[in-house]
Design an enzyme around this catalytic site. Sequence first.
Site, PDB file in Angstrom:
ATOM      1  N   GLU A   1       6.396  -2.570   7.177  1.00 32.98           N
ATOM      2  CA  GLU A   1       7.733  -3.141   7.218  1.00 32.98           C
ATOM      3  C   GLU A   1       7.562  -4.652   7.079  1.00 32.98           C
ATOM      4  O   GLU A   1       6.813  -5.256   7.860  1.00 32.98           O
ATOM      5  CB  GLU A   1       8.372  -2.798   8.568  1.00 32.98           C
ATOM      6  CG  GLU A   1       9.829  -3.138   8.593  1.00 32.98           C
ATOM      7  CD  GLU A   1      10.498  -2.849   9.934  1.00 32.98           C
ATOM      8  OE1 GLU A   1       9.919  -2.120  10.759  1.00 32.98           O
ATOM      9  OE2 GLU A   1      11.596  -3.382  10.130  1.00 32.98           O
TER      10      GLU A   1
ATOM     11  N   ARG B   1      -2.873   4.838  17.335  1.00 29.11           N
ATOM     12  CA  ARG B   1      -2.989   3.405  17.103  1.00 29.11           C
ATOM     13  C   ARG B   1      -4.313   2.878  17.610  1.00 29.11           C
ATOM     14  O   ARG B   1      -4.820   3.356  18.628  1.00 29.11           O
ATOM     15  CB  ARG B   1      -1.919   2.678  17.919  1.00 29.11           C
ATOM     16  CG  ARG B   1      -0.727   2.341  17.164  1.00 29.11           C
ATOM     17  CD  ARG B   1       0.366   1.799  18.063  1.00 29.11           C
ATOM     18  NE  ARG B   1       1.600   2.009  17.347  1.00 29.11           N
ATOM     19  CZ  ARG B   1       2.081   1.130  16.446  1.00 29.11           C
ATOM     20  NH1 ARG B   1       1.499  -0.022  16.257  1.00 29.11           N
ATOM     21  NH2 ARG B   1       3.171   1.402  15.774  1.00 29.11           N
TER      22      ARG B   1
ATOM     23  N   LYS C   1       4.250  -6.867  16.356  1.00 30.14           N
ATOM     24  CA  LYS C   1       4.723  -7.986  15.556  1.00 30.14           C
ATOM     25  C   LYS C   1       5.765  -8.797  16.306  1.00 30.14           C
ATOM     26  O   LYS C   1       5.862 -10.005  16.128  1.00 30.14           O
ATOM     27  CB  LYS C   1       5.302  -7.459  14.234  1.00 30.14           C
ATOM     28  CG  LYS C   1       4.200  -7.091  13.253  1.00 30.14           C
ATOM     29  CD  LYS C   1       4.755  -6.675  11.918  1.00 30.14           C
ATOM     30  CE  LYS C   1       5.109  -5.225  11.932  1.00 30.14           C
ATOM     31  NZ  LYS C   1       5.331  -4.662  10.586  1.00 30.14           N
TER      32      LYS C   1
HETATM   33  P1  ATP Z   1       3.830  -3.135  15.271  1.00 33.14           P
HETATM   34  O1  ATP Z   1       4.298  -2.041  16.201  1.00 33.14           O
HETATM   35  O2  ATP Z   1       2.489  -3.671  15.572  1.00 33.14           O
HETATM   36  O3  ATP Z   1       4.824  -4.208  15.105  1.00 33.14           O
HETATM   37  P2  ATP Z   1       4.518  -1.410  13.144  1.00 33.14           P
HETATM   38  O4  ATP Z   1       4.001  -0.059  13.337  1.00 33.14           O
HETATM   39  O5  ATP Z   1       5.952  -1.621  13.413  1.00 33.14           O
HETATM   40  O6  ATP Z   1       3.610  -2.449  13.892  1.00 33.14           O
HETATM   41  P3  ATP Z   1       4.531  -1.271  10.309  1.00 33.14           P
HETATM   42  O7  ATP Z   1       4.707  -2.373   9.367  1.00 33.14           O
HETATM   43  O8  ATP Z   1       5.607  -0.267  10.440  1.00 33.14           O
HETATM   44  O9  ATP Z   1       4.240  -1.934  11.710  1.00 33.14           O
HETATM   45  O10 ATP Z   1       3.130  -0.570  10.089  1.00 33.14           O
HETATM   46  C1  ATP Z   1       2.592  -0.214   8.840  1.00 33.14           C
HETATM   47  C2  ATP Z   1       1.572   0.870   9.053  1.00 33.14           C
HETATM   48  O11 ATP Z   1       0.517   0.407   9.894  1.00 33.14           O
HETATM   49  C3  ATP Z   1       2.178   2.074   9.730  1.00 33.14           C
HETATM   50  O12 ATP Z   1       1.727   3.243   9.065  1.00 33.14           O
HETATM   51  C4  ATP Z   1       1.678   1.995  11.135  1.00 33.14           C
HETATM   52  O13 ATP Z   1       1.622   3.263  11.696  1.00 33.14           O
HETATM   53  C5  ATP Z   1       0.308   1.323  10.956  1.00 33.14           C
HETATM   54  N1  ATP Z   1      -0.093   0.607  12.174  1.00 33.14           N
HETATM   55  C6  ATP Z   1       0.611  -0.311  12.841  1.00 33.14           C
HETATM   56  N2  ATP Z   1      -0.054  -0.730  13.942  1.00 33.14           N
HETATM   57  C7  ATP Z   1      -1.216  -0.041  13.975  1.00 33.14           C
HETATM   58  C8  ATP Z   1      -2.327  -0.015  14.866  1.00 33.14           C
HETATM   59  N3  ATP Z   1      -2.369  -0.784  15.953  1.00 33.14           N
HETATM   60  N4  ATP Z   1      -3.351   0.810  14.577  1.00 33.14           N
HETATM   61  C9  ATP Z   1      -3.312   1.571  13.482  1.00 33.14           C
HETATM   62  N5  ATP Z   1      -2.299   1.603  12.608  1.00 33.14           N
HETATM   63  C10 ATP Z   1      -1.249   0.814  12.842  1.00 33.14           C
HETATM   64 MG    MG Z   2       7.087   0.214  12.270  1.00 30.92          MG
END
Ligand code: ATP
Ligand code: MG
Length: 571
Positions: free
Chosen positions: A44, A271, A281
Amino acid sequence: MEEIVKNTESVELDKPLNFIEQIIEEELAAGKNEGRVHTRFPPEPNGYLHIGHATSICLNFGLAKKYNGKCNLRFDDTNPTKEDTEYTDAIQEDIKWLGFNWYGDVHYASDYFEQLYEWAEKMILDGKAYVDDQPAEVISAQRGTPTEPGVESPYRNRTPEENLDLFRRMRAGEFKDGEKVLRTKIDMASPNMLFRDPIMYRILHVPHHRTGDKWCIYPMYDFTHGECDYLEGITHSICTLEFEVHRPLYNWYIDQLFDTEYRPRQIEFARRNLSHTVMSKRRLLQLVQQHYVAGWDDPRMPTICGLRRRGYSPESLRAFADEVGVARREIVIDVALLEHCVRTDLNKTSRRMMAVLNPVKLVLTNYPDDKVEYVEIENNPEDPTAGTRQVAFSKELYIERDDFMEEAPKKFFRLTLGGEVRLKGAYIIKGESVEKDADGNITTIYCTYDEDSRSGSGSEASNRKVKGTLHWVSARHAENAEVRLYDRLFKDEDPAGHKDHDFIEYLNEDSLHILTGCKVEAALKDAKPLDRFQFQRIGYFCVDKDSKPGELVFNRTVALKDTWAKKNSGN
Ligand code: ATP
Ligand code: MG
């Protein structure tokens, strides 16, 4: 059939398969999806990527590579309020820097808005979606609890014609934000709360970073993600565990809209969290906006751009991702493992240089005043192809203040008065006397050198063993530098994990030390931002983006050894 054999043959046999690879190999063996493997990375664009994302990138792109497949990059840009092209640009840069290329063009969920809209109309006509006039709070209160069924909306039984008319008017901008939503008509008593008439579209009079003012209704994640996966021919839609409960809904929407045998398959993994930092984020944005750090790429940040600026190599981040692997159980990985990965990589790849961070002047009293010699020093003993370089040596040098003691305990293997050490690649010297300022601080150390002892000269004295070897720089030839030493950004292992305390409370006030007046050898004069070096006996360093000729700035990536572990184990 041939394709399948080819795919399994490309598999490395030395490492056990992780559970996702097992699934893929079973499917390949069964001939599913004609042997195709097609993954996607779906960020995102509401922030910069962090090390957790890096592991997800390595997983998705890595699987595509391993199984001769493809991996798409698709921005999940359905929430215009938080998204920005600053982020889409940075994310692409980070993925490329990590060493991966996505298949074809960059995709955006917003590319499919028109198609999604048509499918929403189709669902309305099929009696599977309705416009609800209730405010969000009421809809939310009506959802019930996991043990109690929800309450049906009084608007649930509108006719398809009425719903279609209202939905078109929603699109046309006739209603204000929150005045109406489009909901899927599934089951208000479903044990899966997400099935209780989930929202498909909401009204947001907010311009979108790509579609501008074209839309004032935006689809929700659940209605968007599976359909986008389907449209792109994704075979394995890998996401983190919080999406497990969404999987039935992901499948449900696809079942309503498509009747092909092909189906993208959602697979969840846990994660990866890192100790002594925060990863969401939202929290990273707070650190940036409230100036606790100097930006998203502050070298203390767990962002990919922060790690890059700090001196991490793409290889080291890939090795880290490989090391942590994939699992179904969420774990916190000690940041020491990440540091170990970067040390291992930089040990093999980085050129050795001499830099004196806390300099004290050393004068060789018996060395000719104007003489300059060039001594040959290995660039990297771990890399036979790295060669050697010539380093200027002269009468006045700098050594580390810590490498000298007037009166030293027995185990002090560095320079003392009356004691001998070797200057790396050069001569054996002996401490003779010191000069001090009014406060008693040493300003100059006077030594004599043994003219016959030059390293590599073949003389008897050149092979003479002394207890210590020090790094040094020639005063006349040295470049001035600023060196930034970083420590962990948070004192606590899990700063965001305390119920009654804000993560900000755990910030480490000592996470940045700036050393000025450092002296580095002349070969570093033209070093460019991101160039990585080992400063001998000190650690791994990288040229900062603030660095300029004549005003060099280095970031310490990591110390040579893991001193943190020692500091905190109480011995
Ligand atoms: P955050 O919760 O850290 O803000 P998010 O999951 O909202 O991150 P996205 O941009 O939606 O961020 O994530 C893109 C991809 O990265 C998704 O498939 C998500 O599942 C994966 N991802 C995000 N954080 C992690 C993590 N800590 N470990 C592994 N994969 C991750
Ligand atoms: Mg997300």
